[in-house]
Design a protein around this motif. Sequence first.
Motif, PDB file in Angstrom:
ATOM      1  N   GLN A   1     -20.091 -10.143  14.242  1.00  0.00           N
ATOM      2  CA  GLN A   1     -20.699 -10.827  13.104  1.00  0.00           C
ATOM      3  C   GLN A   1     -19.767 -11.936  12.644  1.00  0.00           C
ATOM      4  O   GLN A   1     -18.589 -11.729  12.442  1.00  0.00           O
ATOM      5  CB  GLN A   1     -20.942  -9.856  11.955  1.00  0.00           C
ATOM      6  CG  GLN A   1     -21.652 -10.459  10.778  1.00  0.00           C
ATOM      7  CD  GLN A   1     -21.978  -9.420   9.718  1.00  0.00           C
ATOM      8  OE1 GLN A   1     -21.772  -8.233   9.922  1.00  0.00           O
ATOM      9  NE2 GLN A   1     -22.488  -9.883   8.588  1.00  0.00           N
ATOM     10  N   VAL A   2     -20.334 -13.112  12.463  1.00  0.00           N
ATOM     11  CA  VAL A   2     -19.538 -14.258  12.051  1.00  0.00           C
ATOM     12  C   VAL A   2     -19.108 -14.095  10.602  1.00  0.00           C
ATOM     13  O   VAL A   2     -19.887 -13.669   9.750  1.00  0.00           O
ATOM     14  CB  VAL A   2     -20.342 -15.559  12.208  1.00  0.00           C
ATOM     15  CG1 VAL A   2     -19.578 -16.729  11.635  1.00  0.00           C
ATOM     16  CG2 VAL A   2     -20.670 -15.798  13.673  1.00  0.00           C
ATOM     17  N   GLN A   3     -17.860 -14.434  10.331  1.00  0.00           N
ATOM     18  CA  GLN A   3     -17.348 -14.400   8.961  1.00  0.00           C
ATOM     19  C   GLN A   3     -16.705 -15.723   8.608  1.00  0.00           C
ATOM     20  O   GLN A   3     -16.058 -16.351   9.451  1.00  0.00           O
ATOM     21  CB  GLN A   3     -16.316 -13.276   8.807  1.00  0.00           C
ATOM     22  CG  GLN A   3     -16.919 -11.884   8.778  1.00  0.00           C
ATOM     23  CD  GLN A   3     -15.869 -10.841   8.421  1.00  0.00           C
ATOM     24  OE1 GLN A   3     -14.775 -10.847   8.966  1.00  0.00           O
ATOM     25  NE2 GLN A   3     -16.207  -9.947   7.513  1.00  0.00           N
ATOM     26  N   LEU A   4     -16.894 -16.140   7.372  1.00  0.00           N
ATOM     27  CA  LEU A   4     -16.216 -17.308   6.823  1.00  0.00           C
ATOM     28  C   LEU A   4     -15.314 -16.807   5.708  1.00  0.00           C
ATOM     29  O   LEU A   4     -15.789 -16.113   4.798  1.00  0.00           O
ATOM     30  CB  LEU A   4     -17.223 -18.313   6.264  1.00  0.00           C
ATOM     31  CG  LEU A   4     -18.354 -18.773   7.185  1.00  0.00           C
ATOM     32  CD1 LEU A   4     -19.225 -19.806   6.473  1.00  0.00           C
ATOM     33  CD2 LEU A   4     -17.814 -19.340   8.482  1.00  0.00           C
ATOM     34  N   VAL A   5     -14.038 -17.153   5.766  1.00  0.00           N
ATOM     35  CA  VAL A   5     -13.073 -16.657   4.787  1.00  0.00           C
ATOM     36  C   VAL A   5     -12.375 -17.838   4.130  1.00  0.00           C
ATOM     37  O   VAL A   5     -11.647 -18.591   4.793  1.00  0.00           O
ATOM     38  CB  VAL A   5     -12.038 -15.725   5.447  1.00  0.00           C
ATOM     39  CG1 VAL A   5     -11.040 -15.233   4.404  1.00  0.00           C
ATOM     40  CG2 VAL A   5     -12.735 -14.549   6.123  1.00  0.00           C
ATOM     41  N   GLU A   6     -12.617 -17.996   2.817  1.00  0.00           N
ATOM     42  CA  GLU A   6     -11.996 -19.091   2.074  1.00  0.00           C
ATOM     43  C   GLU A   6     -10.636 -18.675   1.533  1.00  0.00           C
ATOM     44  O   GLU A   6     -10.382 -17.495   1.267  1.00  0.00           O
ATOM     45  CB  GLU A   6     -12.860 -19.518   0.877  1.00  0.00           C
ATOM     46  CG  GLU A   6     -14.269 -19.959   1.218  1.00  0.00           C
ATOM     47  CD  GLU A   6     -15.282 -18.889   0.961  1.00  0.00           C
ATOM     48  OE1 GLU A   6     -16.449 -19.224   0.693  1.00  0.00           O
ATOM     49  OE2 GLU A   6     -14.918 -17.699   1.016  1.00  0.00           O
ATOM     50  N   SER A   7      -9.793 -19.661   1.345  1.00  0.00           N
ATOM     51  CA  SER A   7      -8.496 -19.457   0.701  1.00  0.00           C
ATOM     52  C   SER A   7      -8.064 -20.773   0.079  1.00  0.00           C
ATOM     53  O   SER A   7      -8.647 -21.825   0.364  1.00  0.00           O
ATOM     54  CB  SER A   7      -7.454 -18.963   1.705  1.00  0.00           C
ATOM     55  OG  SER A   7      -7.263 -19.914   2.735  1.00  0.00           O
ATOM     56  N   GLY A   8      -7.038 -20.707  -0.775  1.00  0.00           N
ATOM     57  CA  GLY A   8      -6.474 -21.922  -1.335  1.00  0.00           C
ATOM     58  C   GLY A   8      -6.833 -22.197  -2.777  1.00  0.00           C
ATOM     59  O   GLY A   8      -6.332 -23.164  -3.368  1.00  0.00           O
ATOM     60  N   GLY A   9      -7.688 -21.384  -3.363  1.00  0.00           N
ATOM     61  CA  GLY A   9      -8.031 -21.608  -4.759  1.00  0.00           C
ATOM     62  C   GLY A   9      -6.877 -21.226  -5.672  1.00  0.00           C
ATOM     63  O   GLY A   9      -5.858 -20.682  -5.235  1.00  0.00           O
ATOM     64  N   GLY A  10      -7.036 -21.545  -6.948  1.00  0.00           N
ATOM     65  CA  GLY A  10      -5.995 -21.214  -7.897  1.00  0.00           C
ATOM     66  C   GLY A  10      -6.151 -21.977  -9.185  1.00  0.00           C
ATOM     67  O   GLY A  10      -7.196 -22.576  -9.454  1.00  0.00           O
ATOM     68  N   LEU A  11      -5.093 -21.949  -9.986  1.00  0.00           N
ATOM     69  CA  LEU A  11      -5.061 -22.628 -11.276  1.00  0.00           C
ATOM     70  C   LEU A  11      -4.215 -23.882 -11.146  1.00  0.00           C
ATOM     71  O   LEU A  11      -3.086 -23.826 -10.636  1.00  0.00           O
ATOM     72  CB  LEU A  11      -4.463 -21.694 -12.326  1.00  0.00           C
ATOM     73  CG  LEU A  11      -4.200 -22.284 -13.711  1.00  0.00           C
ATOM     74  CD1 LEU A  11      -5.512 -22.711 -14.367  1.00  0.00           C
ATOM     75  CD2 LEU A  11      -3.460 -21.279 -14.585  1.00  0.00           C
ATOM     76  N   VAL A  12      -4.744 -24.998 -11.611  1.00  0.00           N
ATOM     77  CA  VAL A  12      -4.029 -26.269 -11.513  1.00  0.00           C
ATOM     78  C   VAL A  12      -4.325 -27.081 -12.769  1.00  0.00           C
ATOM     79  O   VAL A  12      -5.391 -26.931 -13.380  1.00  0.00           O
ATOM     80  CB  VAL A  12      -4.450 -27.028 -10.237  1.00  0.00           C
ATOM     81  CG1 VAL A  12      -5.922 -27.414 -10.285  1.00  0.00           C
ATOM     82  CG2 VAL A  12      -3.569 -28.234  -9.985  1.00  0.00           C
ATOM     83  N   GLN A  13      -3.387 -27.931 -13.144  1.00  0.00           N
ATOM     84  CA  GLN A  13      -3.605 -28.804 -14.291  1.00  0.00           C
ATOM     85  C   GLN A  13      -4.464 -29.994 -13.904  1.00  0.00           C
ATOM     86  O   GLN A  13      -4.490 -30.400 -12.726  1.00  0.00           O
ATOM     87  CB  GLN A  13      -2.267 -29.285 -14.838  1.00  0.00           C
ATOM     88  CG  GLN A  13      -1.474 -28.205 -15.570  1.00  0.00           C
ATOM     89  CD  GLN A  13      -0.242 -28.771 -16.267  1.00  0.00           C
ATOM     90  OE1 GLN A  13       0.306 -29.790 -15.850  1.00  0.00           O
ATOM     91  NE2 GLN A  13       0.196 -28.116 -17.320  1.00  0.00           N
ATOM     92  N   ALA A  14      -5.134 -30.549 -14.870  1.00  0.00           N
ATOM     93  CA  ALA A  14      -5.931 -31.747 -14.637  1.00  0.00           C
ATOM     94  C   ALA A  14      -5.057 -32.831 -14.011  1.00  0.00           C
ATOM     95  O   ALA A  14      -3.900 -33.023 -14.413  1.00  0.00           O
ATOM     96  CB  ALA A  14      -6.544 -32.247 -15.930  1.00  0.00           C
TER      97      ALA A  14
END
Length: 118
Positions: A1-14
């Motif tokens: 089964q194909v899976q897509l796994v995201e990463s790299g999100g987080g909290l950042v200032q404007a």
Amino acid sequence: QVQLVESGGGLVQAGGSLRLSCAVSGSISNFYAMAWFRQAPGQERDLVASIIAGGTGNYADSVKGRFNISQDNAKNTVYLQMNNLKPEDTAVYYCNGRSPFVTGGAAWGQGTQVTVSS
């Protein structure tokens, strides 16, 4: 089964930057189009950027000139480089891939949270 796994999100200032990654299990070449969507609380899931067959990206007006979508076939990964982030970019970002080899024709990742503080 194909899976897509995201990463790299987080909290950042404007004004800051983040790079999201979407790793595809199997070959990304099986997908004829890849895209990033986002969904803010209480809002619908909206298309942010898309890329067809690893070609030129297309962008929502709200992110043109700030975001860049790219694809690395050797790494089976699609990226979303986000620069000059604004508080209104705060959302859960989802990776999407369209393929005739996937049930229903499309696969989604689980999402990654991006929060931009003012």
